[in-house]
Scaffold this motif. Structure first.
Motif, PDB file in Angstrom:
ATOM      1  N   GLU A 432       0.832  -1.208   0.000  1.00  0.00           N
ATOM      2  CA  GLU A 432       0.000   0.000   0.000  1.00  0.00           C
ATOM      3  C   GLU A 432       0.861   1.250   0.000  1.00  0.00           C
ATOM      4  O   GLU A 432       1.821   1.339   0.756  1.00  0.00           O
ATOM      5  N   ASP A 433       0.503   2.180  -0.901  1.00  0.00           N
ATOM      6  CA  ASP A 433       1.237   3.450  -0.991  1.00  0.00           C
ATOM      7  C   ASP A 433       2.694   3.239  -1.329  1.00  0.00           C
ATOM      8  O   ASP A 433       3.528   4.099  -1.078  1.00  0.00           O
ATOM      9  N   GLY A 434       2.992   2.060  -1.867  1.00  0.00           N
ATOM     10  CA  GLY A 434       4.390   1.691  -2.088  1.00  0.00           C
ATOM     11  C   GLY A 434       5.117   2.633  -3.020  1.00  0.00           C
ATOM     12  O   GLY A 434       6.300   2.890  -2.837  1.00  0.00           O
ATOM     13  N   SER A 435       4.394   3.169  -4.005  1.00  0.00           N
ATOM     14  CA  SER A 435       5.126   3.910  -5.022  1.00  0.00           C
ATOM     15  C   SER A 435       5.800   5.145  -4.442  1.00  0.00           C
ATOM     16  O   SER A 435       6.977   5.378  -4.681  1.00  0.00           O
ATOM     17  N   GLY A 436       5.091   5.948  -3.652  1.00  0.00           N
ATOM     18  CA  GLY A 436       5.695   7.148  -3.071  1.00  0.00           C
ATOM     19  C   GLY A 436       6.726   6.798  -2.016  1.00  0.00           C
ATOM     20  O   GLY A 436       7.834   7.333  -1.995  1.00  0.00           O
ATOM     21  N   ARG A 437       6.389   5.850  -1.164  1.00  0.00           N
ATOM     22  CA  ARG A 437       7.309   5.457  -0.092  1.00  0.00           C
ATOM     23  C   ARG A 437       8.595   4.873  -0.672  1.00  0.00           C
ATOM     24  O   ARG A 437       9.690   5.121  -0.183  1.00  0.00           O
ATOM     25  N   GLY A 438       8.443   4.110  -1.760  1.00  0.00           N
ATOM     26  CA  GLY A 438       9.614   3.490  -2.394  1.00  0.00           C
ATOM     27  C   GLY A 438      10.561   4.538  -2.947  1.00  0.00           C
ATOM     28  O   GLY A 438      11.784   4.393  -2.852  1.00  0.00           O
ATOM     29  N   ALA A 439       9.996   5.609  -3.517  1.00  0.00           N
ATOM     30  CA  ALA A 439      10.854   6.664  -4.076  1.00  0.00           C
ATOM     31  C   ALA A 439      11.693   7.276  -2.968  1.00  0.00           C
ATOM     32  O   ALA A 439      12.886   7.547  -3.145  1.00  0.00           O
ATOM     33  N   ALA A 440      11.077   7.483  -1.794  1.00  0.00           N
ATOM     34  CA  ALA A 440      11.816   8.060  -0.672  1.00  0.00           C
ATOM     35  C   ALA A 440      12.922   7.109  -0.226  1.00  0.00           C
ATOM     36  O   ALA A 440      14.030   7.527   0.098  1.00  0.00           O
ATOM     37  N   LEU A 441      12.616   5.811  -0.251  1.00  0.00           N
ATOM     38  CA  LEU A 441      13.629   4.820   0.139  1.00  0.00           C
ATOM     39  C   LEU A 441      14.818   4.813  -0.818  1.00  0.00           C
ATOM     40  O   LEU A 441      15.973   4.756  -0.391  1.00  0.00           O
ATOM     41  N   VAL A 442      14.497   4.864  -2.116  1.00  0.00           N
ATOM     42  CA  VAL A 442      15.583   4.891  -3.100  1.00  0.00           C
ATOM     43  C   VAL A 442      16.405   6.158  -2.891  1.00  0.00           C
ATOM     44  O   VAL A 442      17.641   6.143  -2.961  1.00  0.00           O
ATOM     45  N   ALA A 443      15.730   7.256  -2.574  1.00  0.00           N
ATOM     46  CA  ALA A 443      16.441   8.505  -2.298  1.00  0.00           C
ATOM     47  C   ALA A 443      17.326   8.348  -1.058  1.00  0.00           C
ATOM     48  O   ALA A 443      18.448   8.860  -1.012  1.00  0.00           O
ATOM     49  N   ALA A 444      16.840   7.599  -0.077  1.00  0.00           N
ATOM     50  CA  ALA A 444      17.617   7.392   1.159  1.00  0.00           C
ATOM     51  C   ALA A 444      18.868   6.560   0.880  1.00  0.00           C
ATOM     52  O   ALA A 444      19.936   6.813   1.425  1.00  0.00           O
ATOM     53  N   VAL A 445      18.740   5.572  -0.017  1.00  0.00           N
ATOM     54  CA  VAL A 445      19.897   4.761  -0.397  1.00  0.00           C
ATOM     55  C   VAL A 445      20.894   5.647  -1.151  1.00  0.00           C
ATOM     56  O   VAL A 445      22.098   5.629  -0.896  1.00  0.00           O
ATOM     57  N   ALA A 446      20.367   6.463  -2.066  1.00  0.00           N
ATOM     58  CA  ALA A 446      21.231   7.336  -2.867  1.00  0.00           C
ATOM     59  C   ALA A 446      21.961   8.328  -1.969  1.00  0.00           C
ATOM     60  O   ALA A 446      23.141   8.618  -2.170  1.00  0.00           O
ATOM     61  N   THR A 447      21.264   8.817  -0.962  1.00  0.00           N
ATOM     62  CA  THR A 447      21.872   9.781  -0.041  1.00  0.00           C
ATOM     63  C   THR A 447      23.034   9.128   0.697  1.00  0.00           C
ATOM     64  O   THR A 447      24.100   9.698   0.847  1.00  0.00           O
ATOM     65  N   LYS A 448      22.803   7.907   1.102  1.00  0.00           N
ATOM     66  CA  LYS A 448      23.855   7.167   1.795  1.00  0.00           C
ATOM     67  C   LYS A 448      25.080   6.991   0.886  1.00  0.00           C
ATOM     68  O   LYS A 448      26.216   7.249   1.289  1.00  0.00           O
TER      69      LYS A 448
END
Ligand code: BGC
Length: 486
Positions: A432-448
């Motif tokens: 549920e709501d995966g698409s927006g939450r997933g983008a934030a997660l990918v951004a969090a990985v990229a930030t790392k």
């Protein structure tokens, strides 16, 4: 069954896909996948199989930065802005929904991106966050050629969007330009992903075997983790990876006519009435933007033949888009004894004169259309699972059709089980709501990764905690992540 009902049953049997037809679809789709993956055939292949820059699922905490991220989600009827806080493998989020009016959908790209930037401002302003520079993940759910984790060129609009000046352009650049035109907010776009990727990544946080993301909503698409040798378009400079997420863009399956044997005259009509005739053929048989319209076309024909509603239709029934896909879910939720929703739907579309027998027939048609959609999606999911050959995989799903139709999940699961190789096990889970939450997660990985790169090379961070007014939030985030790793 009376005479009319028998005739309706016969006329709409072409909507039932037999198992041998579904197997044929599986094998055609497998060929389409392979054509898309091969360098030689890709230019003319309808299913583009775009390699993304996502190469792993964030299944371990040390792969991403904890903290607050913005996420944008553009791809259907609405545009959403999310503020996501990542703590451990928990995600907390606040969402704001902004509608995309038809004028925006059909206007210039500049207007669309100015509106997006305005929504970001309104969202941040409401939370007193305007002065912070936020890392952002952008879910942009249209076919894009990824050129980097935060760079993607739109190849073609789908789902009725027609904004000028966007096809062929890098949408992150267009977003940045719109933000610069305002000059009152600062964001750092860390990643742009398709909704399928977002859905998969978000689900993978809890489900360690999740390697497929599926959307059955306004549009339809799937992504999966593919081994690098099979992805001929992958940039060979990167040698240290053995797998990559591929955005299949399978909604375009059939654009070279291979699906014509399974299409009906109503599918052709809906295609002709659509914003992009001849394109997204599979999507048009499966997704929310079109299912209601197929039912409407069938009901119009049956009315003309005097097989339903005593031969008397209504203005709304005759009007394109007059029958919403959500009606299908409502009607199929009814029990035969009361037809509570069906009665209301009929009243809403000016068919108060519908009889009990009409209700039966409307329900039959709705169920044939949604069952066909679920079975087509099963053919797609089983083809992907057969291709990956993993012993056990979780498939993450999101989208209004999957979520709101009362039997879609069950239909999908049962048929996939029949179509998949017996040794392959799977699980289908709502993300549920995966698409927006997933983008934030990918951004969090990229930030790392950005932070690690900075530390090892001494270069400037793409995401640098900038003091717009002595920003403390990002600094905290930065320090926390450094402490964790080093
Ligand atoms: C788009 C895909 C998207 C899907 C589901 C399709 O129309 O081309 O990129 O994933 O819709 O939103």
């Amino acid at each position: 069954m009376d005479h009319c009902q028998k005739e309706i049953d016969l006329l709409t049997r072409c909507l039932i896909l037999a198992d041998d037809q579904l197997q044929q679809i599986q094998s055609l789709l497998m060929n389409s996948f392979n054509d898309g993956l091969k360098r030689e055939t890709n230019p003319v292949a309808p299913v583009k199989m775009f390699p993304t820059f996502v190469r792993e699922v964030p299944d371990e905490k040390n792969k991403y930065v904890e903290g607050k991220f913005l996420a944008l989600d553009l791809g259907g009827t609405n545009f959403r802005v999310l503020l996501i806080e990542l703590v451990g493998d928990e995600l907390h989020h606040e969402t704001e929904i902004y509608t995309i009016a038809d004028e925006l959908r059909n206007g210039t790209g500049e207007k669309l991106f100015d509106y997006i930037a305005e929504c970001i401002f309104l969202f941040l302003d409401k939370r007193n966050l305007v002065e912070f520079r936020m890392p952002l993940g952008f879910t942009f759910s249209f076919p894009c050629k990824q050129e980097g984790l935060n760079s993607a060129r739109l190849t073609t609009w789908t789902k009725g969007f027609k904004c000028t000046g966007v096809e062929g352009e890098d949408v992150v650049k267009l977003l940045r330009e719109a933000i610069d035109r305002r000059n009152d907010i600062e964001v750092e776009v860390m990643a742009i992903v398709n909704d399928t990727t977002g859905t998969m990544v978000s689900c993978a946080l809890q489900n360690k075997e999740c390697r497929v993301g599926l959307i059955v909503g306004t549009g339809t698409n799937a992504c999966y983790m593919e081994t690098i040798e099979n992805v001929e378009l992958y940039n060979e400079d990167i040698t240290d990876v053995n797998q990559v997420v591929v955005n299949t863009e399978l909604g375009a399956f059939g654009d070279n006519n291979v699906l014509n044997f399974a299409r009906t005259r109503w599918d052709h009509t809906v295609d002709q009435l659509s914003a992009e005739p001849g394109k997204q053929i599979f999507e048009k048989m499966v997704s929310g933007m079109y299912l209601g319209e197929i039912v409407r076309c069938i009901l119009c024909e049956l009315t003309q033949r005097r097989l339903v509603f005593g031969g008397k239709g209504s203005v709304q029934l005759m009007t394109p888009k007059g029958f919403k896909t959500a009606y299908i879910s409502a009607i199929e939720s009814d029990s035969k004894d009361d037809y509570l929703y069906t009665r209301q739907v009929m009243a809403e579309i000016g068919l108060r004169h519908a009889t009990q027998s009409d209700y039966d027939m409307v329900k039959l048609i709705c169920s044939r259309i949604s069952t066909r959609a679920a079975h087509l999606v099963s053919a797609a999911v089983s083809t992907i699972l057969n291709k990956m050959q993993r012993p056990y995989t979780t498939v993450a799903v999101d989208g209004s059709v999957y979520k709101f139709h009362p039997h879609f999940h069950q239909l999908l699961e049962e048929k996939t089980l029949q179509l998949v190789k017996p040794e392959i096990k799977f699980d289908i889970k709502l993300s549920e709501d995966g698409s927006g939450r997933g983008a934030a997660l990918v951004a969090a990985v990229a930030t790392k990764q950005d932070i690690q790169r900075k530390i090892s090379t001494g270069n400037r961070l793409a995401f640098e905690p900038v003091n717009r007014k002595n920003s403390r939030m990002e600094l905290k985030q930065f320090l926390k992540s450094c402490n964790e790793t080093f």
